[in-house]
Design a protein around this motif. Sequence first.
Motif, short mmCIF file in Angstrom:
data_model
loop_
_atom_site.label_atom_id
_atom_site.label_comp_id
_atom_site.label_asym_id
_atom_site.label_seq_id
_atom_site.Cartn_x
_atom_site.Cartn_y
_atom_site.Cartn_z
N PRO A 177 -56.37 34.07 -4.26
CA PRO A 177 -55.01 33.57 -4.10
C PRO A 177 -53.96 34.68 -4.18
CG PRO A 177 -56.27 32.13 -5.56
CD PRO A 177 -57.13 33.32 -5.29
N LYS A 178 -52.89 34.56 -3.42
CA LYS A 178 -51.85 35.57 -3.32
C LYS A 178 -51.14 35.83 -4.64
CE LYS A 178 -52.09 36.80 1.01
NZ LYS A 178 -52.42 38.20 1.38
N VAL A 179 -51.23 34.88 -5.57
CA VAL A 179 -50.53 35.05 -6.84
C VAL A 179 -51.05 36.29 -7.58
CG1 VAL A 179 -52.15 33.59 -8.12
CG2 VAL A 179 -49.81 33.87 -8.95
N PHE A 180 -52.31 36.66 -7.36
CA PHE A 180 -52.88 37.83 -8.04
C PHE A 180 -52.39 39.14 -7.44
CE2 PHE A 180 -56.24 34.58 -8.82
CZ PHE A 180 -56.05 34.49 -10.18
N ALA A 181 -51.63 39.08 -6.34
CA ALA A 181 -51.09 40.29 -5.72
C ALA A 181 -49.70 40.63 -6.23
CB ALA A 181 -51.06 40.14 -4.20
N LYS A 182 -49.16 39.82 -7.13
CA LYS A 182 -47.84 40.11 -7.68
C LYS A 182 -47.87 41.35 -8.55
CE LYS A 182 -45.95 35.40 -7.71
NZ LYS A 182 -45.33 34.34 -8.55
N ILE A 183 -46.85 42.20 -8.40
CA ILE A 183 -46.79 43.44 -9.18
C ILE A 183 -45.46 43.52 -9.92
CG2 ILE A 183 -48.31 44.70 -7.60
CD1 ILE A 183 -45.85 46.01 -6.41
N ASP A 184 -45.46 44.27 -11.00
CA ASP A 184 -44.24 44.50 -11.76
C ASP A 184 -43.36 45.49 -11.02
OD1 ASP A 184 -42.88 44.22 -14.58
OD2 ASP A 184 -42.88 46.36 -14.12
N GLU A 185 -42.09 45.16 -10.85
CA GLU A 185 -41.21 46.00 -10.05
C GLU A 185 -40.96 47.37 -10.68
OE1 GLU A 185 -37.62 43.89 -9.33
OE2 GLU A 185 -38.58 42.33 -8.08
N GLU A 186 -41.01 47.47 -12.00
CA GLU A 186 -40.73 48.73 -12.67
C GLU A 186 -41.95 49.65 -12.72
OE1 GLU A 186 -39.03 48.10 -16.47
OE2 GLU A 186 -37.26 47.02 -15.71
N THR A 187 -43.10 49.08 -13.07
CA THR A 187 -44.30 49.90 -13.26
C THR A 187 -45.25 49.90 -12.07
OG1 THR A 187 -45.53 48.08 -14.30
CG2 THR A 187 -44.17 49.47 -15.74
N GLY A 188 -45.14 48.86 -11.21
CA GLY A 188 -46.06 48.76 -10.09
C GLY A 188 -47.43 48.21 -10.46
N ASN A 189 -47.58 47.72 -11.69
CA ASN A 189 -48.87 47.17 -12.13
C ASN A 189 -49.04 45.73 -11.68
OD1 ASN A 189 -49.72 49.48 -13.57
ND2 ASN A 189 -48.43 48.90 -15.31
N PRO A 190 -50.26 45.35 -11.25
CA PRO A 190 -50.52 43.95 -10.88
C PRO A 190 -50.67 43.10 -12.13
CG PRO A 190 -52.51 45.26 -10.64
CD PRO A 190 -51.42 46.22 -11.04
N TRP A 191 -49.54 42.63 -12.66
CA TRP A 191 -49.54 42.03 -13.99
C TRP A 191 -50.27 40.69 -14.03
CZ3 TRP A 191 -46.99 37.35 -14.87
CH2 TRP A 191 -46.13 36.91 -13.84
N VAL A 192 -50.22 39.91 -12.96
CA VAL A 192 -50.94 38.63 -12.94
C VAL A 192 -52.44 38.87 -12.98
CG1 VAL A 192 -51.35 36.50 -11.67
CG2 VAL A 192 -49.06 37.51 -11.71
N ALA A 193 -52.91 39.82 -12.19
CA ALA A 193 -54.34 40.15 -12.18
C ALA A 193 -54.78 40.69 -13.53
CB ALA A 193 -54.63 41.16 -11.08
N MET A 194 -53.93 41.47 -14.18
CA MET A 194 -54.27 42.02 -15.49
C MET A 194 -54.37 40.92 -16.54
SD MET A 194 -51.97 45.52 -15.52
CE MET A 194 -52.75 46.17 -17.01
N LEU A 195 -53.46 39.95 -16.50
CA LEU A 195 -53.52 38.84 -17.46
C LEU A 195 -54.77 38.00 -17.25
CD1 LEU A 195 -49.79 37.64 -17.56
CD2 LEU A 195 -51.05 38.91 -19.32
N MET A 196 -55.11 37.75 -15.98
CA MET A 196 -56.30 36.95 -15.68
C MET A 196 -57.56 37.66 -16.16
SD MET A 196 -59.10 36.42 -13.51
CE MET A 196 -58.80 37.35 -12.01
N ASN A 197 -57.65 38.98 -15.89
CA ASN A 197 -58.83 39.73 -16.33
C ASN A 197 -58.90 39.83 -17.85
OD1 ASN A 197 -59.51 40.09 -13.70
ND2 ASN A 197 -58.92 42.22 -13.56
N ALA A 198 -57.75 39.97 -18.50
CA ALA A 198 -57.73 40.03 -19.96
C ALA A 198 -58.21 38.70 -20.56
CB ALA A 198 -56.32 40.36 -20.45
#
Length: 260
Positions: free
Chosen positions: A122-143
């Motif tokens: 799903p495209k929601v996992f492609a969201k990134i943080d505007e300041e750091t560029g990290n894929p924060w949704v994917a990181m939360l899901m993996n965590a």
Amino acid sequence: APVDWRVFITILLWSTAGYDLIGSCAGEVKNPAKTLIYSMMYAMTASMAIDMCSLVIGFSVLADQGVWEDGTFMKVAGLLGGPFLQGMFFLGAAISTVGLLCTLLSNTSRITYGMAMVGTLPKVFAKIDEETGNPWVAMLMNAACMSVLMLLPFTQLAEVEMWFYCLTTVLKFMALVRLRYQEPNMPRPYRIPLNNWHLQLSTVPPLVCCFLVMGLCNSFTLMVGVVGVLFSIFMYFLNTGFGENKRSGPLMNFEVMTDV
């Protein structure tokens, strides 16, 4: 004590695997085609040397194989240097574990992000943080997934991880050989300096190791693996419209590095 070859091979592979995950962060490395190869060579050499030294010192203190279990290196440190060395060993192990966790979270989140970018998640996992560029949704899901997996015993967790790791490694090698034959002139950031025949031969040893690990797994690992594969196939077809949205052309365009 008899050797449990299933556990031995699984832990051995677990201890020496994972270097290929650095490829998921290649976009954040300057000249990755050259830098990553040398860094992996140095890291693997240093890691093997440290492991061998630790084992030699450990068996020089506790030669009886039957007394070795989880946490034995802590006992060795205590026997050699008392509470101080044991405490320093514990602190170093804790820092190392946190570093491994952060590295794994960084790598796997970018794999999830990449799969979302090409439409297999799903495209929601492609969201990134505007300041750091990290894929924060994917990181939360993996965590969250890691938190659940922590409930498993270490040996079982390592076996499940290595089963999936071996399966994905087999798919990687299949894709490597297939692309070499079907797309020989496709621009690549790095091209393995082997002809087609030698390239296939180079994949034989790791493939044998992968099939050995997958074949020796217990029933629980096999059940988790089959469920995971079926779920992945279902998610793939769900997010690609069950064949309705066919892509044409390459998914990505690479720049060829001429200085390698």
